[in-house]
Design a protein around this motif. Structure first.
Motif, PDB file in Angstrom:
ATOM      1  N   HIS A   1     -25.248 -23.430  25.887  1.00 58.89           N
ATOM      2  CA  HIS A   1     -25.662 -24.789  25.542  1.00 58.89           C
ATOM      3  C   HIS A   1     -24.797 -25.349  24.415  1.00 58.89           C
ATOM      4  O   HIS A   1     -24.398 -26.506  24.435  1.00 58.89           O
ATOM      5  CB  HIS A   1     -27.130 -24.799  25.124  1.00 58.89           C
ATOM      6  CG  HIS A   1     -28.068 -24.628  26.278  1.00 58.89           C
ATOM      7  ND1 HIS A   1     -29.397 -24.334  26.115  1.00 58.89           N
ATOM      8  CD2 HIS A   1     -27.850 -24.698  27.605  1.00 58.89           C
ATOM      9  CE1 HIS A   1     -29.962 -24.243  27.318  1.00 58.89           C
ATOM     10  NE2 HIS A   1     -29.040 -24.448  28.230  1.00 58.89           N
ATOM     11  N   TYR A   2     -24.526 -24.507  23.456  1.00 56.52           N
ATOM     12  CA  TYR A   2     -23.734 -24.943  22.311  1.00 56.52           C
ATOM     13  C   TYR A   2     -22.333 -25.360  22.756  1.00 56.52           C
ATOM     14  O   TYR A   2     -21.822 -26.411  22.365  1.00 56.52           O
ATOM     15  CB  TYR A   2     -23.668 -23.808  21.283  1.00 56.52           C
ATOM     16  CG  TYR A   2     -22.710 -24.059  20.149  1.00 56.52           C
ATOM     17  CD1 TYR A   2     -22.917 -25.121  19.263  1.00 56.52           C
ATOM     18  CD2 TYR A   2     -21.595 -23.249  19.963  1.00 56.52           C
ATOM     19  CE1 TYR A   2     -22.036 -25.354  18.223  1.00 56.52           C
ATOM     20  CE2 TYR A   2     -20.715 -23.469  18.929  1.00 56.52           C
ATOM     21  CZ  TYR A   2     -20.938 -24.524  18.060  1.00 56.52           C
ATOM     22  OH  TYR A   2     -20.060 -24.748  17.036  1.00 56.52           O
TER      23      TYR A   2
ATOM     24  N   PHE B   1     -20.907 -17.754  16.767  1.00 55.90           N
ATOM     25  CA  PHE B   1     -22.264 -18.079  17.242  1.00 55.90           C
ATOM     26  C   PHE B   1     -23.321 -17.696  16.218  1.00 55.90           C
ATOM     27  O   PHE B   1     -24.500 -17.880  16.449  1.00 55.90           O
ATOM     28  CB  PHE B   1     -22.560 -17.332  18.550  1.00 55.90           C
ATOM     29  CG  PHE B   1     -21.732 -17.786  19.719  1.00 55.90           C
ATOM     30  CD1 PHE B   1     -21.760 -19.122  20.132  1.00 55.90           C
ATOM     31  CD2 PHE B   1     -20.953 -16.892  20.423  1.00 55.90           C
ATOM     32  CE1 PHE B   1     -21.002 -19.537  21.217  1.00 55.90           C
ATOM     33  CE2 PHE B   1     -20.198 -17.299  21.515  1.00 55.90           C
ATOM     34  CZ  PHE B   1     -20.228 -18.625  21.912  1.00 55.90           C
ATOM     35  N   ASP B   2     -22.882 -17.138  15.109  1.00 54.99           N
ATOM     36  CA  ASP B   2     -23.850 -16.588  14.163  1.00 54.99           C
ATOM     37  C   ASP B   2     -24.850 -17.617  13.645  1.00 54.99           C
ATOM     38  O   ASP B   2     -25.967 -17.282  13.271  1.00 54.99           O
ATOM     39  CB  ASP B   2     -23.126 -15.945  12.967  1.00 54.99           C
ATOM     40  CG  ASP B   2     -22.477 -14.616  13.360  1.00 54.99           C
ATOM     41  OD1 ASP B   2     -22.526 -14.283  14.559  1.00 54.99           O
ATOM     42  OD2 ASP B   2     -21.936 -13.938  12.480  1.00 54.99           O
ATOM     43  N   MET B   3     -24.414 -18.879  13.599  1.00 52.23           N
ATOM     44  CA  MET B   3     -25.303 -19.877  13.010  1.00 52.23           C
ATOM     45  C   MET B   3     -26.325 -20.413  14.019  1.00 52.23           C
ATOM     46  O   MET B   3     -27.194 -21.182  13.646  1.00 52.23           O
ATOM     47  CB  MET B   3     -24.481 -21.021  12.402  1.00 52.23           C
ATOM     48  CG  MET B   3     -23.910 -22.019  13.401  1.00 52.23           C
ATOM     49  SD  MET B   3     -22.882 -21.273  14.710  1.00 52.23           S
ATOM     50  CE  MET B   3     -22.496 -22.729  15.655  1.00 52.23           C
ATOM     51  N   LEU B   4     -26.217 -20.003  15.262  1.00 51.03           N
ATOM     52  CA  LEU B   4     -27.172 -20.509  16.252  1.00 51.03           C
ATOM     53  C   LEU B   4     -28.556 -19.941  15.963  1.00 51.03           C
ATOM     54  O   LEU B   4     -28.716 -18.754  15.722  1.00 51.03           O
ATOM     55  CB  LEU B   4     -26.748 -20.106  17.665  1.00 51.03           C
ATOM     56  CG  LEU B   4     -25.484 -20.783  18.202  1.00 51.03           C
ATOM     57  CD1 LEU B   4     -25.180 -20.286  19.595  1.00 51.03           C
ATOM     58  CD2 LEU B   4     -25.652 -22.293  18.204  1.00 51.03           C
ATOM     59  N   GLU B   5     -29.529 -20.812  15.989  1.00 48.01           N
ATOM     60  CA  GLU B   5     -30.881 -20.356  15.705  1.00 48.01           C
ATOM     61  C   GLU B   5     -31.752 -20.471  16.939  1.00 48.01           C
ATOM     62  O   GLU B   5     -31.639 -21.416  17.704  1.00 48.01           O
ATOM     63  CB  GLU B   5     -31.479 -21.190  14.562  1.00 48.01           C
ATOM     64  CG  GLU B   5     -30.997 -20.709  13.209  1.00 48.01           C
ATOM     65  CD  GLU B   5     -31.421 -21.633  12.080  1.00 48.01           C
ATOM     66  OE1 GLU B   5     -32.378 -22.411  12.290  1.00 48.01           O
ATOM     67  OE2 GLU B   5     -30.790 -21.578  11.016  1.00 48.01           O
ATOM     68  N   LYS B   6     -32.609 -19.493  17.079  1.00 48.56           N
ATOM     69  CA  LYS B   6     -33.508 -19.467  18.230  1.00 48.56           C
ATOM     70  C   LYS B   6     -34.501 -20.614  18.117  1.00 48.56           C
ATOM     71  O   LYS B   6     -34.969 -20.948  17.035  1.00 48.56           O
ATOM     72  CB  LYS B   6     -34.261 -18.139  18.223  1.00 48.56           C
ATOM     73  CG  LYS B   6     -34.928 -17.814  19.533  1.00 48.56           C
ATOM     74  CD  LYS B   6     -35.435 -16.369  19.504  1.00 48.56           C
ATOM     75  CE  LYS B   6     -35.986 -15.949  20.848  1.00 48.56           C
ATOM     76  NZ  LYS B   6     -37.223 -16.591  21.252  1.00 48.56           N
TER      77      LYS B   6
ATOM     78  N   VAL C   1     -18.376 -29.494  24.074  1.00 47.08           N
ATOM     79  CA  VAL C   1     -17.356 -29.914  25.025  1.00 47.08           C
ATOM     80  C   VAL C   1     -17.617 -31.345  25.489  1.00 47.08           C
ATOM     81  O   VAL C   1     -16.715 -32.187  25.510  1.00 47.08           O
ATOM     82  CB  VAL C   1     -17.332 -28.929  26.218  1.00 47.08           C
ATOM     83  CG1 VAL C   1     -16.650 -29.537  27.415  1.00 47.08           C
ATOM     84  CG2 VAL C   1     -16.661 -27.626  25.811  1.00 47.08           C
ATOM     85  N   ARG C   2     -18.868 -31.630  25.839  1.00 48.41           N
ATOM     86  CA  ARG C   2     -19.213 -32.989  26.299  1.00 48.41           C
ATOM     87  C   ARG C   2     -18.904 -34.027  25.225  1.00 48.41           C
ATOM     88  O   ARG C   2     -18.371 -35.087  25.494  1.00 48.41           O
ATOM     89  CB  ARG C   2     -20.713 -33.081  26.610  1.00 48.41           C
ATOM     90  CG  ARG C   2     -21.105 -32.409  27.878  1.00 48.41           C
ATOM     91  CD  ARG C   2     -22.379 -33.040  28.461  1.00 48.41           C
ATOM     92  NE  ARG C   2     -22.402 -32.782  29.885  1.00 48.41           N
ATOM     93  CZ  ARG C   2     -22.837 -31.646  30.417  1.00 48.41           C
ATOM     94  NH1 ARG C   2     -23.316 -30.701  29.643  1.00 48.41           N
ATOM     95  NH2 ARG C   2     -22.786 -31.464  31.712  1.00 48.41           N
ATOM     96  N   ARG C   3     -19.274 -33.686  24.003  1.00 47.96           N
ATOM     97  CA  ARG C   3     -19.098 -34.635  22.909  1.00 47.96           C
ATOM     98  C   ARG C   3     -17.623 -34.988  22.752  1.00 47.96           C
ATOM     99  O   ARG C   3     -17.260 -36.146  22.582  1.00 47.96           O
ATOM    100  CB  ARG C   3     -19.655 -34.031  21.622  1.00 47.96           C
ATOM    101  CG  ARG C   3     -20.258 -35.061  20.698  1.00 47.96           C
ATOM    102  CD  ARG C   3     -21.061 -34.428  19.584  1.00 47.96           C
ATOM    103  NE  ARG C   3     -20.351 -33.336  18.934  1.00 47.96           N
ATOM    104  CZ  ARG C   3     -20.926 -32.183  18.599  1.00 47.96           C
ATOM    105  NH1 ARG C   3     -22.193 -31.974  18.859  1.00 47.96           N
ATOM    106  NH2 ARG C   3     -20.229 -31.242  18.004  1.00 47.96           N
TER     107      ARG C   3
END
Length: 423
Positions: free
Chosen positions: A21-22, A323-328, A27-29
RNA sequence: GAGAUUGUAGCUCAGCUGGUUAGAGCGUCGGUUUGUGGCACCGAAGGUCGAGGGUUCGAACCCCUUCAGUCUCCCCA
């Protein structure tokens, strides 16, 4: 026999989906910032589209396509798309998109299929994002596409990459160069390995790509395609480079970069990562002015594009800890019941929260009070609303902040108001 | 398509030269005042040792076949 994913395919489980998702979001942006719009085409097409579009001598067409006949009684042949460019061009021509705008800029995020031997960063079903800029023959288009690809990686934080750049010239220069290369190689023919000998006939440019160290000397001394460019192609290539310098995009000229697909002409580029193994190309692309003609179009249809592998990108980003900053994703509130009557109340209360736009969750297993509390903690909920007989009687419920353990008694409306502010 | 290598609980891995009921950590579940989570402690569930066949008194360990992963070649994203 156990059921499992077929060779070269894999599941993307919820524990991993955030990375996807990230990447997709980012990419879309970036694509949209450059004025690109998304296009989605069918996963399968008539086989002839890829036969004509990609080139019969390529490995993709020769041995890697998933081709099938849906109806045994008919000769119709379909193929799971092994790449996107041919499909996008088909859509462009089929819908006459040239008539509605002078230039068409589209991007995609799609799954592709190739029957190769799988290894890390190479699946049989894999994902690519990429774009096609159709309608401009100007070097500005090449430069923008390269800059766009580069900005995507920069935005994602990917480093340790090398952008390799080359020009294949137009059809005639390519042909002249091919002849010259054959002339050069002919005296060395016996030194070539079996694969190169085969390429000598089919597509001698690909010999330049050989990793065989025994051929390094022969390849290094080979004539360079850059010296065979006509003045127009040369000027085109130089303009592209001038823009890249102005944009601050580093690159290296690599005359051995020929790319595998037949439809490329003029600019060819590839982004390599030092954080991958043998499959080290993160993305690549180039100009393919001749593709539309091979699909039967008689109007000039210049185009440039690139494609980029998402599985490989994820490997690199994991290595770089991007990816470490991705939060659940966690629920704002968990409803906890202490009796059958309370359970009914929590079900409707949770629904009211959701209708109010608050992420709420509730026990579906009829588990114990304690188990429900543990579950709230396990999923990382911010609040727990506790409902038992006393609360149902009084109409006031316990709202517990699970981080601070602070608990207060509120009516359901008061709880709703408070959670709305926090969401 | 060719070669190499790996395959033990959901995950990460131990299992000495083949020897009785295959282990650990994490995770999951339950318990430690049946109206209060995390931490700690206690306990439980979970494996036909990738699958199939063979050798042997006996195989997770040896042999063959097969499936899958990984690496290299090829090719590509």
């Amino acid at each position: 026999m156990k059921l499992q994913t077929v060779k070269g395919t894999k599941d993307i489980l919820p524990s991993e989906i955030q990375k996807w998702h990230y990447i997709e979001r980012t990419v879309r942006r970036v694509f949209e910032r450059f004025g690109y719009e998304e296009i989605r085409t069918p996963v399968f097409e008539e086989t002839s589209l890829f036969l004509r579009g990609i080139g019969e001598t390529t490995d993709i067409v020769g041995k890697e396509m998933y081709t099938f006949q849906p109806d045994a009684a008919s000769s119709e042949s379909l193929t799971l798309r092994p790449e996107m460019t041919a499909s996008v061009m088909r859509a462009y021509l089929q819908h006459g998109l040239r008539a509605s705008a002078p230039i068409t800029k589209v991007y995609y995020i799609s799954e592709l299929f190739r029957k190769e031997r799988p290894q890390a960063g190479r699946q049989r079903q894999f994902w690519q994002f990429g774009c096609e800029c159709i309608g401009s023959a100007a070097p500005e288009a090449d430069a923008e596409v390269i800059a766009l690809m580069s900005m995507i990686y920069r935005t994602l934080g990917v480093q340790n990459t090398v952008l390799r750049l080359n020009s294949l010239g137009n059809l005639e220069t390519r042909k002249r160069y091919r002849d010259a290369l054959r002339e050069y190689l002919r005296p060395n023919y016996e030194k070539l390995d079996a694969i190169s000998k085969e390429r000598f006939e089919k597509n001698p440019l690909r010999i330049l790509d050989s990793k065989n160290p025994d051929l390094a000397d022969v390849i290094a001394a080979a004539p360079r395609i850059i010296d065979y460019l006509d003045t127009e192609s040369k000027a085109h290539f130089e303009t592209v480079q001038t823009y890249l310098k102005q944009f601050g995009i580093d690159y290296v000229i690599d005359f051995k970069l020929v790319r595998g697909l037949d439809y490329y002409s003029q600019t060819a580029f590839e982004l390599q990562s030092a954080d991958l193994g043998a499959q080290d190309a993160l993305g690549g692309g180039g100009r393919y002015d001749g593709l539309a003609a091979t699909l039967g179009e008689d109007k000039e249809t210049p185009a440039v594009g690139f494609a980029s592998g998402i599985e490989r990108l994820i490997i690199v980003m994991e290595k770089l800890r991007l990816f470490d900053m991705l939060e659940k994703k966690v629920p704002m509130v968990m409803f906890i019941s202490q009796s059958d009557a309370a359970r009914e109340w929590t079900m409707t209360a949770a629904m009211q929260c959701r209708q109010a736009g608050i992420d709420a969750d509730v026990d579906l297993l009829r588990r114990s009070f304690k188990a429900q509390m543990k579950e709230s903690n396990r999923v990382g909920a911010h609040y727990a609303v506790i409902a038992g007989e006393n609360e149902l009687q009084s109409g006031k419920f316990q709202l517990k902040n699970l981080a601070t353990s602070v608990q207060e008694e509120l009516t359901f409306n008061e709880i709703l108001e408070k959670l709305k502010i926090e969401k």
